[in-house]
Design a protein around this motif. Structure first.
Motif, PDB file in Angstrom:
ATOM      1  N   ARG A  83       1.014  -1.125  -0.009  1.00  0.00           N
ATOM      2  CA  ARG A  83       0.027   0.051  -0.057  1.00  0.00           C
ATOM      3  C   ARG A  83       0.680   1.283  -0.145  1.00  0.00           C
ATOM      4  O   ARG A  83       1.878   1.304   0.807  1.00  0.00           O
ATOM      5  CB  ARG A  83      -1.004   0.150   1.340  1.00  0.00           C
ATOM      6  N   TYR A 143       0.705   2.134  -7.794  1.00  0.00           N
ATOM      7  CA  TYR A 143      -0.102   2.683  -6.669  1.00  0.00           C
ATOM      8  C   TYR A 143       0.179   4.012  -6.320  1.00  0.00           C
ATOM      9  O   TYR A 143       1.186   4.307  -6.364  1.00  0.00           O
ATOM     10  CB  TYR A 143      -0.019   1.919  -5.420  1.00  0.00           C
ATOM     11  N   ARG A 144      -0.763   4.669  -6.411  1.00  0.00           N
ATOM     12  CA  ARG A 144      -0.584   6.030  -6.129  1.00  0.00           C
ATOM     13  C   ARG A 144      -0.488   6.751  -4.570  1.00  0.00           C
ATOM     14  O   ARG A 144      -1.131   5.909  -3.642  1.00  0.00           O
ATOM     15  CB  ARG A 144      -1.780   7.023  -6.633  1.00  0.00           C
ATOM     16  N   ASP A 148      -3.543   4.092  -2.145  1.00  0.00           N
ATOM     17  CA  ASP A 148      -3.973   3.174  -3.213  1.00  0.00           C
ATOM     18  C   ASP A 148      -3.011   1.857  -2.835  1.00  0.00           C
ATOM     19  O   ASP A 148      -1.870   2.098  -2.366  1.00  0.00           O
ATOM     20  CB  ASP A 148      -3.355   3.786  -4.402  1.00  0.00           C
ATOM     21  N   TRP A 149      -3.546   0.645  -2.883  1.00  0.00           N
ATOM     22  CA  TRP A 149      -3.120  -0.580  -2.631  1.00  0.00           C
ATOM     23  C   TRP A 149      -3.659  -1.721  -3.258  1.00  0.00           C
ATOM     24  O   TRP A 149      -5.095  -1.450  -4.128  1.00  0.00           O
ATOM     25  CB  TRP A 149      -3.345  -0.780  -1.150  1.00  0.00           C
ATOM     26  N   ASN A 150      -3.402  -3.020  -3.264  1.00  0.00           N
ATOM     27  CA  ASN A 150      -3.900  -4.318  -3.384  1.00  0.00           C
ATOM     28  C   ASN A 150      -3.375  -5.178  -2.578  1.00  0.00           C
ATOM     29  O   ASN A 150      -2.505  -5.018  -1.851  1.00  0.00           O
ATOM     30  CB  ASN A 150      -3.674  -4.543  -4.979  1.00  0.00           C
TER      31      ASN A 150
END
Length: 188
Positions: A83, A143-144, A148-150
């Motif tokens: 993240r 990711y910004r 922003d994440w995954n």
């Protein structure tokens, strides 16, 4: 000059201790799953163990046979989170650039594509393969800043019971960064 050198070395040692102290681990009281997490350069990196039985159950319910998913289920699988909290720009990573270090030796991760090919060769249905691919941590992503994440599953390719260090790598406009989790345990 000698006093300055000593002070500088002590300051560097202190900074290294602070950076090492940023790694945390916690255990979920309901499941017993351990999460290792750290924060470096504005980026949060975490691994949460997924037991082989959990991996088997997840994928059998998506169309795999036990035989088709067994090598993956016993390859040390983690729910992985990366993240971008407040890095100084958009982070870009390629998970194939990440490294695992165990017993003094480094190795790369087995790619999602390699796992996919193995499972296809073992007769997995296309619908199962699609479910597999969608559940994996992305092989490449940006990711910004601002959260922003995954997340997704990631195999480190080790036998259960091993301890290892995991290094996630990313870049911001071509400048390399990394974060390492030390002493991660592969559940049995």
């Amino acid at each position: 000059m000698k006093g300055f050198t000593t002070a500088a070395l002590l300051a560097l040692f202190s900074l290294n201790c602070i950076a090492a102290a940023e790694q945390h681990s916690s255990t979920d009281p309901a499941t017993g799953a351990i999460t290792w997490e750290t924060r470096a350069h504005g980026v949060h990196f975490a691994l949460t163990q997924i037991l082989p039985e959990q991996v088997r159950a997840f994928y059998v319910n998506r169309g795999f046979t036990l035989e088709q998913i067994e090598s993956y289920a016993t390859s040390c699988v983690y729910m992985t989170v990366l993240r971008n909290d407040d890095a100084p720009g958009v982070i870009h990573f390629v998970s194939n650039d990440w490294m695992i270090r165990v017993a003094g030796h480094s190795h790369k991760l087995t790619s999602v594509e390699d796992w996919w090919r193995r499972m296809k060769k073992n007769g997995a249905k296309n619908s199962a393969l699609i479910a597999f691919r969608w559940a994996q941590f992305p092989p490449e992503q940006e990711y910004r800043p601002g959260g922003d994440w995954n997340q997704g599953m990631l195999s480190v390719g080790l036998a259960p019971g091993r301890r290892f260090d995991a290094t996630a790598r990313w870049d911001i406009k071509g400048k390399a960064y990394e974060a390492t989790l030390k002493g991660v345990e592969c559940a049995e």
